[in-house]
Enzyme design. Structure first.
Site, short mmCIF file in Angstrom:
data_model
loop_
_atom_site.label_atom_id
_atom_site.label_comp_id
_atom_site.label_asym_id
_atom_site.label_seq_id
_atom_site.Cartn_x
_atom_site.Cartn_y
_atom_site.Cartn_z
N GLN A 8 1.05 -1.23 0.31
CA GLN A 8 0.87 0.22 0.47
C GLN A 8 0.78 1.40 0.21
O GLN A 8 0.35 2.66 -0.38
CB GLN A 8 -0.88 0.47 1.66
CG GLN A 8 -1.66 -1.02 1.58
CD GLN A 8 -2.31 -0.94 2.79
OE1 GLN A 8 -2.52 -1.70 3.31
NE2 GLN A 8 -3.25 0.06 2.65
N GLU A 492 -13.77 3.06 6.71
CA GLU A 492 -13.33 2.71 7.65
C GLU A 492 -14.68 3.34 8.49
O GLU A 492 -15.06 2.15 9.59
CB GLU A 492 -12.06 3.70 8.24
CG GLU A 492 -10.89 3.02 7.95
CD GLU A 492 -9.35 3.51 8.29
OE1 GLU A 492 -8.22 3.28 8.67
OE2 GLU A 492 -9.69 4.86 8.71
#
Length: 546
Positions: A8, A492
């Site tokens: 990432q 999230e």
């Protein structure tokens, strides 16, 4: 050195390989096409694999590929951080918060180099106002493996801690937990523990709307009646709100947009990593919208450290919107540059315009870097809000349960792509179900070695763990002026509301204990596994009578 890594964070991987080989960073090229999921575990741990491959390739002078064996991967990567909170709470007889004194401990394993403990304090209040806070953080070193980030690494435990406090207050005062939560919700204009005002706050309205649309009061009455006539089956319902601050501090992404004059097709290289969050779709949509071209002529290229140098990690729910912002600025600059040529033409097609711009010596490539837009380092750009109601059915004798229904209302601003964002809400919520209910992690008490390193012991949520009736709503008519194209992050925040399933199961256990006159307060930590729930019901054979 050409590195194709499952990471990432290209910039960090590039630095790791450079350091291991002792060569300038410019000699290391890192490329990522896409990831099959990541959620934080591929921020830093991918560097171990990349460095090992690069060192071997450097010594052997040949290509090297490494795929970790599953059990090794589970043991090496690390788990989520474990937290413990000790607290003292002052409140009125109605459950209104007056003051909270709390010490929060974080288990960093044997080396505390990735501890997200500081981030917990940005979420410890969740959606609740309290005049007085005293929170002390403590990082704990143990003999366990080093832990690492995972989706909502600081927000999920922070929100769970304060929600557990609300549960405790409700039990001590013999009040309905939902009523106590609603009583303490923020009002517009109040300030957070970090002294940040909330000029826009719709958490109360969201909660009221969901309680009405989901018929929560009527369902609570129905559940109460069900539990009174069923000894070994119980139902429970819990409502959990969420306030989630989105910050742009220290974050930077660049993008390059190229228009190819021959046929007018477009390529985009942006600094984000596609890992299932739909970032490539969103940046392509933004480009198509701004330039007024069909989506099918746009191609999103693999991200590389050559075209996208010095970019921040993909994570924190902000990457999609900020890469879209970078692409938006590129497209606006290209439109402005092409406008004089277009003004001299009569209704040109896009291809004709691109070809004429080439003849007119117009540069058809543009790069733009978004760097910490908007706010100071410690101030959220905006807050996302949401509220969830979860209803479960529980078998007292076995600890097994079904999640019968979930109603979730989420303020996503003006969604760039509602189908992607609804999918993100669903995925985040189900991932949270694993965190709170099934993913039990065990370590050898002497050596600290991870014991749950296979699917025989470690249980992520599967098909039958998904709510039977799953109702997701994105709040309508709620544009976010502080976000990119009036949107809000979605990666999230919904995970944090999935703790409502754990608290709904707690209602079931309380109902079972009430039948045997043992309905006293008990803590319920995550994961609330089947055996833990069964034990908490305090069932013994003497109760098995007709």
């Amino acid at each position: 050195m050409d590195v194709e890594a499952a990471t990432q964070w290209l910039d960090a991987t590039q630095k790791v390989v450079s350091n291991v080989l002792g060569v300038p960073i410019s000699r290391v090229n890192v490329t990522v096409k896409r990831l099959g999921g990541a959620y934080g575990s591929k921020l830093t741990r991918s560097g171990i694999v990349a460095a090992g491959c690069a060192l071997t390739a450097h010594i052997m002078n040949r290509p090297v590929k490494l795929n970790l064996e599953f059990h090794t991967n589970m043991r090496m990567v690390g788990r989520r951080f474990a937290y413990r909170a000790d607290y003292t709470v002052g409140c009125t007889d109605q459950g209104k918060l007056n003051g909270i004194k709390m010490t929060v401990y974080s288990d960093s394993g044997y080396l505390g180099n990735e501890d997200p403990l500081n981030g917990v304090f940005g979420h410890i209040d969740n959606g609740y106002f309290c005049d007085n806070w005293n929170v002390t953080p403590k990082t704990v070193r143990t003999n366990k493996p080093v832990n690492t980030f995972c989706r909502a690494p600081d927000s999920a435990p922070g929100i769970f801690i304060i929600e557990s406090v609300m549960e405790h207050i409700s039990k001590e005062l013999n009040l309905d937990p939902t009523s106590v939560r609603v009583l303490n919700l923020y009002n517009k204009g109040q300030t957070t523990p970090s002294n940040r005002p909330l000029p826009y706050c719709n958490i109360r309205q969201l909660t009221t709307d969901l309680m009405t649309s989901a018929g929560i009061t009527q369902r609570q009455d129905s559940i109460k009646a069900f539990n009174q006539v069923n000894r070994w089956k119980k139902k429970g319902l819990s409502v959990v709100p969420a306030k989630f601050g989105i910050a742009y501090a220290y974050i930077h992404y660049n993008a390059i947009v190229n228009i190819y004059a021959w046929d007018g097709s477009i390529s985009i290289a942006h600094g984000g990593v596609e890992m299932g969050q739909g970032i490539n779709t969103k940046v392509a949509q933004v480009c198509a919208f701004e330039l007024g071209v069909p989506l099918d002529i746009i191609t999103v290229k693999s991200v590389t450290t050559t075209s996208n140098a010095n970019d921040f990690a993909s994570g924190g729910s902000t990457t999609s919107e900020l890469c879209c912002l970078a692409v938006l600025n590129c497209c606006q600059a290209l439109k402005e540059r092409m406008a004089p040529v277009k003004a001299k033409m009569k209704n040109p097609t896009w291809t004709q315009l691109a070809q004429m711009c080439q003849h007119a010596k117009v540069d058809l490539s543009e790069r733009y870097c978004v760097y910490e837009p908007g706010k100071a380092a410690d101030e959220p750009q905006y807050n996302s809000y949401g509220v969830t109601c979860t209803e479960v059915e529980f078998d007292v004798l076995t600890g097994q349960y079904l999640i019968n229904r979930v109603d979730l209302l989420y303020d996503c601003g003006e969604s760039m792509n509602p189908m992607i964002d609804v999918g993100q809400v669903e995925g985040a919520f189900v991932m949270g179900l694993g965190y709170w209910l099934t993913e039990q992690v065990k370590f050898d008490p002497q050596s600290g070695r991870l014991l749950t390193d296979s699917t025989w012991e470690y249980k992520p949520p599967m098909a039958k763990d998904i709510p039977i009736d799953f109702r997701i709503q994105l709040l309508k008519n709620a544009p976010n002026p502080k976000g990119v194209l009036r949107s809000k992050a979605v990666g999230e925040p919904p995970l944090c509301m999935s703790s409502s399933a754990l608290f709904a199961l707690k209602r079931c256990v309380e109902a079972a204990r009430k039948d045997i006159q043992k309905d006293t307060f008990f803590p319920l930590d995550g994961p609330a596994s089947v055996d833990k729930l069964c034990d908490l019901c305090l069932t013994d054979p003497s109760q098995f009578v007709i």
